[in-house]
Design an enzyme around this catalytic site. Structure first.
Site, short mmCIF file in Angstrom:
data_model
loop_
_atom_site.label_atom_id
_atom_site.label_comp_id
_atom_site.label_asym_id
_atom_site.label_seq_id
_atom_site.Cartn_x
_atom_site.Cartn_y
_atom_site.Cartn_z
N ASP A 192 0.82 -1.20 0.00
CA ASP A 192 0.00 0.00 0.00
C ASP A 192 0.86 1.26 0.00
OD1 ASP A 192 -2.75 1.13 0.38
OD2 ASP A 192 -1.79 2.00 2.14
N GLU A 223 13.71 -15.65 -0.63
CA GLU A 223 14.04 -16.80 0.23
C GLU A 223 12.93 -17.85 0.19
OE1 GLU A 223 14.69 -15.70 4.33
OE2 GLU A 223 15.93 -14.02 3.67
C1 GLC Z 1 -4.18 3.18 -0.66
C2 GLC Z 1 -5.44 2.35 -0.56
C3 GLC Z 1 -6.56 3.21 -0.09
C4 GLC Z 1 -6.18 3.77 1.28
C5 GLC Z 1 -4.85 4.49 1.24
C6 GLC Z 1 -4.32 4.75 2.61
O1 GLC Z 1 -4.27 4.15 -1.63
O2 GLC Z 1 -5.72 1.74 -1.79
O3 GLC Z 1 -7.78 2.54 -0.03
O4 GLC Z 1 -7.18 4.65 1.71
O5 GLC Z 1 -3.87 3.72 0.59
O6 GLC Z 1 -3.94 3.56 3.22
#
Ligand code: GLC
Length: 508
Positions: A192, A223
């Protein structure tokens, strides 16, 4: 062509809260997902990517992670997650989970420790006063004050404090978290906000040190054999983007240029060519993404006058011709699935669900809505619980003993769009996806393409397997090249391909 599974995979994104509810409490869960695994098998996908499934106060739909080594109780248990991974593997489906390294939750043990003890604050960005005037990506200032007067940084909601990646403990923690899940058999992680981890005085987007993090993660993943790292990297500059895909970093990253591209032949061709030119020299397979849990659903987007996607909700509620959007979404799906590389399908895309734009404001849950002062409607409209069966809400979403009122209401009109209604309708979106994913397995995936000169408004190319894909974005029907028709996104007209339609043909 490489035989490595992920290079040409079809990956289905499960937004767990809205996929299927196995205990009838109105929220999707692992029990629901496990009961629908056969549906995904029949759809023909290779892997599932699940949005965060960890314990979370859900200030941002689970992207506020309180514990990276457990499962949110509303979704199930760790033991159930392990069973789910096994069951998916038994069906030949791989499992990709979401890891959130940029920020945590104010309910995480580390943040609570930091609040209680000012000497334990170095894992986050605490300061006596805001160090800059950064604005949070969800709106409002990116610094929030705690009761003793210090401030902490959060690029997203205040409930999502950013980690300080200058602290070695943070590096160690995430390597451990990766191992925790790789040991449990997950086949990959989606990372993310992958480009935002490192902060400096001048900014936070795409700073060079972030690559050191992923080089290390790649060593950890390697690994374990063939486990993959997928980056959520929103960067306008393709050269910068490609740096994440160097051979010792991430395996793939989402193609947001394609997702945001308007339904326009010159633009689509430009984005496809740019994508291939970016990926080919570094040997990374491109990805093709039309939709996810953060963006307007394609049926609605493609029915608008302005068919591009952009963040901020500017186009929310502008008129959309859903019939036109549906037709184009079908054509776009066949185009995306024929391109070289891997493809993502966001749950509900295979049912042709539109964005729900008329949710009452008091039901909106996405922090973007409140943080923007209501100017941005947020992302709830693409996160509505799926319609599975029956004639009225909750459309089989909940199968347990509870009353099952879904956490966001489904439109009555979705009775025509349930998986059950579409299964027996040969012309349905569901059957288009099923047919296309089956053919794609045999004939497509990773590799190269050769453009065919069928005019500026027709996107046509062949693949090494002999498959030809033709998408007509001109206002008039066009003749098809020679070949046997395998699949089309809509009916042909006297053997010609109508506007906003894609056809797949083969040489033999
Ligand atoms: C990413 C995710 C989104 C979230 C953001 C903060 O963009 O896809 O849904 O709100 O990160 O974590």
């Amino acid at each position: 062509m490489s035989q490595t599974w992920w290079r040409g995979a079809a990956i289905y994104q499960v937004y767990l809260r809205s996929f299927a509810d196995g205990n009838g409490d109105g929220v999707g869960d692992l029990a629901g997902l496990r009961s629908r695994l056969q549906y995904l098998k029949d759809l023909g996908i290779d892997a599932i990517w699940l949005n965060p499934w960890y314990p979370s106060p859900m200030a941002d739909g689970g992207y506020d992670v309180a514990d990276y080594r457990d499962i949110e109780p509303v979704f199930g248990t760790l033991a159930e997650a392990e069973r789910f991974i096994e069951e998916a593997h038994d069906l030949g489906i791989r499992v990709i989970i979401d890891v959130v390294p940029n920020h945590s939750s104010t309910e995480s043990a580390w943040f609570k420790e930091a609040l209680a003890d000012p000497a334990a604050r170095d894992r986050f960005w605490f300061s006596d006063e805001p160090l800059n005037d950064w604005q949070s990506i969800f709106g409002g200032p990116a610094w929030t004050q705690v009761p003793d007067g210090q401030w902490y940084l959060h690029l997203f909601a205040p409930e999502q404090p950013d980690f300080n990646w200058g602290n070695p403990e943070v590096h160690q923690e995430f390597e451990d978290v990766l191992r925790f899940w790789l040991d449990r058999g997950v086949d990959g992680v989606r990372i993310d906000s992958a480009a935002l981890l490192i902060k400096s005085d001048t900014g936070y987007e795409d700073l060079d040190e972030v690559h050191d993090v992923y080089r290390r993660w790649r060593e950890v993943a390697d690994e374990y054999g063939e486990r993959i790292l997928i980056g959520e990297v929103w960067l306008p500059d393709q050269e910068r983007f490609a740096r994440y895909l160097r051979p010792d970093e991430l395996h793939t990253a989402f193609n947001f240029d394609f997702l945001s591209c308007p339904w326009n032949p010159a633009e689509l061709r430009r984005v496809i060519d740019l994508t291939l030119a970016t990926h080919t020299p570094i040997g990374a397979p491109p990805t093709w993404v039309l939709s996810n849990h953060d963006v307007t659903r394609p049926v609605t987007r493609y029915g608008r006058e302005d068919t591009a996607f952009e963040h901020g909700g500017r186009l929310h509620g502008t008129p959309s011709d859903l019939e036109l959007g549906y037709r184009r979404a079908r054509a776009a799906a066949l185009l995306a699935m024929a391109l070289p590389g891997s493809v993502y399908v966001y749950q509900g895309e295979e049912l042709g669900l539109p964005e729900v734009e008329d949710l009452p404001d008091e039901l909106r849950q996405d922090p973007m809505y409140a943080r923007s002062g209501g100017t941005n409607p947020g992302r709830d409209g693409c996160r509505i619980p799926l319609p599975w069966s029956g004639d009225e809400p909750p459309f089989g979403f909940g199968t347990g003993s509870g009353t099952g009122t879904p956490w966001l209401p489904q439109p009555e009109s979705w009775r025509k769009l349930t998986a059950e209604a579409q299964r027996t309708d040969l012309g349905s979106m569901l059957n288009l996806y099923r047919d296309a994913l089956r053919l794609r397995r045999d004939l497509l995936g990773d590799g190269a393409l050769t453009w065919l000169p069928l005019g500026d408004e027709v996107l046509a190319f062949t693949r090494d397997s002999g498959l030809t894909c033709v998408t007509n974005l001109s206002p008039d029907p066009v003749p098809l090249p020679a070949g046997r028709l395998l699949l089309a996104s809509g009916p042909l007209e006297d053997g010609t391909l109508p506007t906003d339609t894609t056809a797949w043909l083969t040489r033999d």
